[in-house]
Design a protein around this motif. Structure first.
Motif, PDB file in Angstrom:
ATOM      1  N   ILE A  70     -44.511 -11.589  17.200  1.00  0.00           N
ATOM      2  CA  ILE A  70     -43.343 -11.600  18.083  1.00  0.00           C
ATOM      3  C   ILE A  70     -43.774 -11.819  19.530  1.00  0.00           C
ATOM      4  O   ILE A  70     -43.188 -12.601  20.254  1.00  0.00           O
ATOM      5  N   LYS A  71     -44.831 -11.143  19.894  1.00  0.00           N
ATOM      6  CA  LYS A  71     -45.254 -11.235  21.303  1.00  0.00           C
ATOM      7  C   LYS A  71     -46.623 -11.905  21.447  1.00  0.00           C
ATOM      8  O   LYS A  71     -47.361 -11.626  22.375  1.00  0.00           O
ATOM      9  N   GLY A  72     -46.966 -12.737  20.482  1.00  0.00           N
ATOM     10  CA  GLY A  72     -48.217 -13.491  20.603  1.00  0.00           C
ATOM     11  C   GLY A  72     -49.396 -12.757  20.031  1.00  0.00           C
ATOM     12  O   GLY A  72     -49.408 -11.522  19.981  1.00  0.00           O
ATOM     13  N   ASN A  73     -50.411 -13.500  19.556  1.00  0.00           N
ATOM     14  CA  ASN A  73     -51.567 -12.831  18.961  1.00  0.00           C
ATOM     15  C   ASN A  73     -52.876 -13.118  19.692  1.00  0.00           C
ATOM     16  O   ASN A  73     -53.948 -13.020  19.124  1.00  0.00           O
ATOM     17  N   LYS A  74     -52.764 -13.484  20.981  1.00  0.00           N
ATOM     18  CA  LYS A  74     -53.993 -13.570  21.778  1.00  0.00           C
ATOM     19  C   LYS A  74     -54.469 -12.143  22.055  1.00  0.00           C
ATOM     20  O   LYS A  74     -53.653 -11.219  22.077  1.00  0.00           O
ATOM     21  N   PRO A  75     -55.760 -11.932  22.252  1.00  0.00           N
ATOM     22  CA  PRO A  75     -56.250 -10.576  22.514  1.00  0.00           C
ATOM     23  C   PRO A  75     -55.431  -9.861  23.585  1.00  0.00           C
ATOM     24  O   PRO A  75     -55.052  -8.702  23.406  1.00  0.00           O
ATOM     25  N   ALA A  76     -55.127 -10.558  24.669  1.00  0.00           N
ATOM     26  CA  ALA A  76     -54.382  -9.909  25.755  1.00  0.00           C
ATOM     27  C   ALA A  76     -52.984  -9.512  25.293  1.00  0.00           C
ATOM     28  O   ALA A  76     -52.465  -8.455  25.667  1.00  0.00           O
ATOM     29  N   ASP A  77     -52.346 -10.364  24.435  1.00  0.00           N
ATOM     30  CA  ASP A  77     -50.995 -10.053  23.950  1.00  0.00           C
ATOM     31  C   ASP A  77     -51.011  -8.816  23.058  1.00  0.00           C
ATOM     32  O   ASP A  77     -50.153  -7.937  23.161  1.00  0.00           O
ATOM     33  N   VAL A  78     -52.014  -8.788  22.164  1.00  0.00           N
ATOM     34  CA  VAL A  78     -52.081  -7.656  21.234  1.00  0.00           C
ATOM     35  C   VAL A  78     -52.371  -6.362  22.011  1.00  0.00           C
ATOM     36  O   VAL A  78     -51.764  -5.322  21.763  1.00  0.00           O
ATOM     37  N   TYR A  79     -53.298  -6.483  22.978  1.00  0.00           N
ATOM     38  CA  TYR A  79     -53.584  -5.322  23.831  1.00  0.00           C
ATOM     39  C   TYR A  79     -52.287  -4.833  24.477  1.00  0.00           C
ATOM     40  O   TYR A  79     -51.962  -3.646  24.464  1.00  0.00           O
ATOM     41  N   HIS A  80     -51.538  -5.745  24.999  1.00  0.00           N
ATOM     42  CA  HIS A  80     -50.291  -5.418  25.688  1.00  0.00           C
ATOM     43  C   HIS A  80     -49.291  -4.760  24.724  1.00  0.00           C
ATOM     44  O   HIS A  80     -48.644  -3.764  25.060  1.00  0.00           O
ATOM     45  N   SER A  81     -49.190  -5.349  23.498  1.00  0.00           N
ATOM     46  CA  SER A  81     -48.241  -4.790  22.516  1.00  0.00           C
ATOM     47  C   SER A  81     -48.604  -3.345  22.166  1.00  0.00           C
ATOM     48  O   SER A  81     -47.724  -2.495  22.024  1.00  0.00           O
ATOM     49  N   ILE A  82     -49.888  -3.087  22.022  1.00  0.00           N
ATOM     50  CA  ILE A  82     -50.308  -1.719  21.684  1.00  0.00           C
ATOM     51  C   ILE A  82     -50.058  -0.791  22.880  1.00  0.00           C
ATOM     52  O   ILE A  82     -49.484   0.291  22.744  1.00  0.00           O
ATOM     53  N   ALA A  83     -50.456  -1.258  24.052  1.00  0.00           N
ATOM     54  CA  ALA A  83     -50.359  -0.409  25.243  1.00  0.00           C
ATOM     55  C   ALA A  83     -48.916  -0.065  25.575  1.00  0.00           C
ATOM     56  O   ALA A  83     -48.595   1.078  25.902  1.00  0.00           O
ATOM     57  N   GLU A  84     -48.034  -1.055  25.481  1.00  0.00           N
ATOM     58  CA  GLU A  84     -46.646  -0.831  25.899  1.00  0.00           C
ATOM     59  C   GLU A  84     -45.734  -0.449  24.751  1.00  0.00           C
ATOM     60  O   GLU A  84     -44.633   0.058  24.964  1.00  0.00           O
ATOM     61  N   GLY A  85     -46.155  -0.702  23.502  1.00  0.00           N
ATOM     62  CA  GLY A  85     -45.328  -0.381  22.344  1.00  0.00           C
ATOM     63  C   GLY A  85     -44.086  -1.247  22.286  1.00  0.00           C
ATOM     64  O   GLY A  85     -43.950  -2.235  23.030  1.00  0.00           O
ATOM     65  N   ASN A  86     -43.200  -0.864  21.389  1.00  0.00           N
ATOM     66  CA  ASN A  86     -41.899  -1.532  21.304  1.00  0.00           C
ATOM     67  C   ASN A  86     -40.896  -0.413  21.103  1.00  0.00           C
ATOM     68  O   ASN A  86     -40.539  -0.054  19.983  1.00  0.00           O
ATOM     69  N   VAL A  87     -40.498   0.155  22.223  1.00  0.00           N
ATOM     70  CA  VAL A  87     -39.733   1.398  22.204  1.00  0.00           C
ATOM     71  C   VAL A  87     -38.457   1.256  21.382  1.00  0.00           C
ATOM     72  O   VAL A  87     -38.096   2.130  20.591  1.00  0.00           O
ATOM     73  N   ALA A  88     -37.789   0.110  21.528  1.00  0.00           N
ATOM     74  CA  ALA A  88     -36.520  -0.078  20.822  1.00  0.00           C
ATOM     75  C   ALA A  88     -36.721  -0.029  19.314  1.00  0.00           C
ATOM     76  O   ALA A  88     -35.866   0.447  18.583  1.00  0.00           O
ATOM     77  N   LYS A  89     -37.871  -0.488  18.832  1.00  0.00           N
ATOM     78  CA  LYS A  89     -38.110  -0.478  17.387  1.00  0.00           C
ATOM     79  C   LYS A  89     -38.883   0.763  16.944  1.00  0.00           C
ATOM     80  O   LYS A  89     -39.251   0.888  15.783  1.00  0.00           O
TER      81      LYS A  89
END
Lengths: 64, 823
Positions: B772-791
């Motif tokens: 959903i938010k990209g699978n580059k290392p930076a994207d995955v890092y970001h997804s983990i760090a910020e989470g997906n609060v709505a889900k």
């Protein structure tokens, strides 16, 4: 708590209840202790042995 | 003076002894089942009637009220007749007492397994049974006081003071704690809410220990120990002092069950102070018991009955020292919510109550059946099995308690919780739970040996229902002569007056504790943001209560950093004003749920997660020991009761608008539909009227009102701003990937699965190409760090260090991907 009326509505002065409660305990404790300790030992022995003397116990050992 | 002939009623004693043996086996068996369920969740059998949440209250009730209760009555009925030299006052009352009590036990077993419960620990039974208990208890008291009045001895002996205190204490506790508003035959609401309910309940809970498990047993000790040793009690003076101190002090100590919780400070301080003071009178009893044997310890060697009595009194001494220590706040933060309390109560229950009951039975049964004990050797085997079982039970649980507490509050050098996933702290102690099952089996084995031994003894002997005896009639001594007779001695021959003084001593502690909590408004400061439950949430709450969720999940975040980091904002007294009854819990076998509804908080899980978790917790995490609750997706909420529940809440003071009961069902269905739609979006079909929908609504309410208050504050301070994405380099050393794996298993496996395949669409796969938010290392890092609060995915930057997040991203993008491609 609508179901019970609001008799007391402030916490101010509440500690007096605990102080009174504790005082009752301390005074009674001292009085009961002193009076109990002054009970004659002989009488105590009779009371203590009374439950053993029900005609069923084989022998009564009272010596301390 | 001429002797009067009379007959002792031995039959009632025999009946109570038989009931003790039967319920003892049942209670221990249920206990072993409960223990097995915690070690191996398969023993929940996937049935609603046999889940741990329902079995555990059945175990506690069966042991306390069925096994111990019947043993008390057997002991009291035998010793009262002998001590007062008379038959019990009324055979009819004795019979009603016996059969009424057994009926209550059967009803309790059926209703508890059916999920009919008030959820107040050791007072779980619903209102019709509460009324029955009151009636039968009054009959017991009536019979007892009647017997005192027709007695043939001048003074009432110490054992009977304790029996009187038991009758009066339990009567007061049961009546005050059971005030509830019935809405049907099987459902009622406590008239107390939140913190008030907690204070009343734990005043009851603590004093149920005092007046059902302590005072009657001290009475039994005062009779059966001297009889079994054939020696008088050590000190009659000590018995007077420790009797009055103990019954007075016990009633004050209840709030020590609620330390660091949402309770006024004065109430906590009061509980601690009186708990410490309780050591003195408790040890007075222990000393009096043990010193009775001075000079006669050789008898202990030859008598299993005396061995049990000695272990019983010793366990009493240990427990009554440990209890006050556990009420010190610093110690309590370790012992509360862990297995320490469970170990503590089992030392008392198996040691003190068990020891006294077994000792009493080994002495009493041969006496009643006019024969010798069938086998002293078997009794000795029982003694050693029982004593070892206590150690085997308690030591692993103390170990488990300390282990889990240390893990709960351990931090990494970066300042994050070392074990953010609650389950890790539980998995670690499951082996201890296995040992506990062995301990239970050992205890049961010993018990069965006793049953065999006593049955053989009964068979060999001859039993007389009505045993003839004679004694001179009682001549009233008249007025007190102050010189010859002390005040207490005079009171001992005035049974009714003695009872009144006992009642006064008992009432003071309860009154000072409860009355201010209920009547003084400023003790429960209200929070504006806290709103009443919606009809759906209310129904969900009732399901939470019925399933006994409180048995494993607390709803009380204490003000410790290691709790607020794990769960969220600490609990406040004003949050619970609409909670009838309170659901704070007393043991965390599962995580605290007080903040389960705080979106973006560490405890929030979305509806799809809850659905999957209820259906099969082990699929979400194979180490979970939670039972499945699949029937919640089959059974419907009974909406015909909803208007009545709303009206009951209004009667109790919950501010629903006038006439809201008429709109409640429509509101309920509308809210249920939104959750059903939400699940549908995740590919889950669940009709809105299902019970699981209501339970999810309730879980999503927990802590939400508090969050809305805090959200306003954090927004002002701008703390919710996201960090910008920055480039990262994956860490591909084996050590980093191993660390990443551990983090993944602790934090991610529950939603994304062990292989990273997730449960799409609710929980996305991490090993396909659709990110959903990209699978580059930076994207995955970001997804983990910020989470997906709505889900429902929390921002892990609050729980993990930058390095840990990078290790996690590396594990996902390197190891999981490689594993998937290999397949």
């Amino acid at each position: 708590m609508k179901i019970v009326s609001d008799l007391l509505t402030s916490i101010e002065g509440i500690q007096i209840f605990y102080i009174i409660g504790l005082l009752i305990f301390v005074v009674l404790f001292i009085v009961i202790t002193i009076r109990t300790m002054r009970m004659p030992d002989k009488e105590m022995e009779n009371i203590k042995n009374s439950i053993l003397a029900d005609g069923e116990s084989e022998e009564i050992t009272t010596s301390n | 003076m001429e002797n009067q002939k009379f007959y002792y009623d031995n039959k009632i004693v025999k009946l109570f002894i038989l009931a003790t043996l039967v319920w003892g086996v049942v209670g221990i068996l249920v206990g072993i089942l409960a223990a097995a369920q915690l070690a191996f969740p398969v023993f929940n059998f996937g049935l609603e009637y046999t889940t741990f949440g329902r079995v555990r209250p059945l175990h506690t009730n069966a042991i306390i009220f069925a096994f111990v209760g019947n043993a008390i009555f057997a002991g009291v009925y035998y010793s009262m007749q002998k001590l007062l030299k008379t038959r019990m006052f009324s055979d009819t009352l004795s019979k009603i007492h016996f059969w009424g009590w057994q009926t209550i036990i059967v009803l309790a077993a059926v209703t508890l397994l059916a999920g009919i419960t008030t959820s107040k620990e050791y007072a779980e039974l619903e209102w019709p049974i509460d009324i029955m208990i009151t009636i039968i208890w009054v009959i017991f008291g009536w019979n007892m006081i009647g017997t005192l009045i027709v007695r043939r001895v001048q003074h009432i002996y110490a054992a009977i003071w304790w029996y009187l205190a038991t009758f009066l204490g339990v009567a007061i506790l049961h009546v005050v704690n059971s005030f509830e508003l019935p809405i049907s035959l099987f459902k009622s609401y406590s008239i107390y809410a939140g913190a008030q309910d907690a204070v009343v309940q734990w005043w009851y809970g603590h004093n149920a220990v005092a007046f059902f498990l302590t005072t009657p047993f001290l009475g039994l000790m005062y009779y059966y120990l001297p009889k079994a040793a054939n020696r008088p009690i050590y000190s009659y003076k000590l018995s007077i002092i420790h009797f009055w101190s103990l019954i007075f002090l016990y009633m004050w100590a209840g709030p020590h069950h609620l330390l660091y919780q949402a309770l006024p400070e004065w109430a906590q301080a009061l509980g601690v102070t009186f708990s410490i003071m309780l050591i003195a009178p408790s040890w007075g009893g222990m000393i009096n018991g043990l010193l009775t044997l001075r000079g006669a310890w050789d008898k202990v060697r030859d008598s299993a009955a005396l061995k049990f009595l000695v272990v019983g009194v010793t366990a009493y001494g240990m427990s009554t020292f440990e209890g006050p220590m556990m009420s010190l706040k610093t110690v309590n933060q370790i012992t509360h919510f862990t297995d320490w309390t469970i170990a503590h109560v089992h030392i008392a229950g198996m040691g003190w109550n068990g020891g006294l009951v077994f000792g009493m039975l080994y002495w009493l049964v041969p006496k009643l059946f006019k024969s010798k004990l069938f086998s002293e050797k078997l009794a000795n085997i029982h003694f050693w099995m029982s004593t070892l079982a206590i150690l085997l039970y308690a030591i692993p649980l103390y170990w488990a308690a300390v282990t889990q507490w240390l893990m709960w509050q351990e931090y990494t050098p970066e300042g994050f919780l070392a074990y953010p996933n609650f389950l890790e702290t539980l998995t670690q102690i499951v082996p201890m739970y296995m040992v506990r099952v062995v301990a239970g089996l050992l205890f049961l084995g010993g018990f069965l040996i006793m049953v065999f031994n006593l049955a053989k003894t009964m068979k060999a002997g001859s039993f007389i229902n009505n045993e003839a005896s004679e004694a001179p009639a009682l001549v009233l001594a008249g007025k007190r002569n102050a010189v010859k007779e002390t005040f207490h001695r005079w009171m001992e021959r005035r049974a009714v007056r003695f009872s009144i003084w006992t009642f006064v001593a008992l009432s003071i502690g309860g009154a000072v504790e409860i009355i201010p909590m209920i009547f003084i408004k400023s003790n429960v400061p209200t929070l504006e943001s806290v709103t009443p439950y919606t009809p759906l949430e209310l129904e969900g709450r009732d399901i939470y209560v019925a399933e006994g969720c409180y048995v494993c999940h607390s709803q009380m975040v204490r003000p410790f950093r290691w709790e607020t980091d794990r769960y969220g904002e600490y609990s406040k007294i004003g949050e619970f004003v609409y909670d009838y009854p309170f659901q704070w819990g007393s043991r965390r076998t599962g995580p605290d749920l007080a903040r389960a509804g705080v979106i973006g908080g560490p405890m929030y899980k979305n509806a799809a997660w809850h659905y999957n978790h209820f259906m099969d917790p082990q699929k979400m995490n194979e180490e979970s020991i939670m039972p499945n609750y699949a029937w919640l997706a089959v059974k419907n909420v009974d909406v015909t009761m909803t208007p009545k529940k709303i009206r009951a809440m209004q009667t109790l003071g919950v501010p629903y608008e006038e006439g809201y009961d008429q709109k409640a069902v429509a509101d309920l269905m509308a809210q249920a539909q939104t959750i059903s739609d939400d699940l549908k979006a995740s590919g889950i079909e669940l009709a809105p009227e299902k019970q699981m929908i209501a339970l999810i609504a309730y879980l999503h309410k927990l802590g939400r009102d508090i969050m809305s208050e805090n959200a306003a504050v954090t927004e002002e301070h701008g703390e919710t701003a996201e960090q910008p994405t920055h480039e990262i380099t994956l860490l591909n050393t084996p050590e980093d990937l191993e660390a990443g794996k551990k983090l993944y298993q602790a934090n991610c496996v529950v939603c994304h699965g062990p292989e990273g395949k997730g449960i799409p669409p609710a929980f996305p796969s991490l090993v396909d190409d659709e990110w959903i938010k990209g699978n580059k290392p930076a994207d995955v890092y970001h997804s983990i760090a910020e989470g997906n609060v709505a889900k429902g995915m929390i921002p892990y930057k609050n729980m993990l260090s930058e390095k840990q997040i990078t290790q996690l991203a590396s594990y996902v993008l390197i190891t999981l991907h490689e594993q998937n491609q290999e397949k």
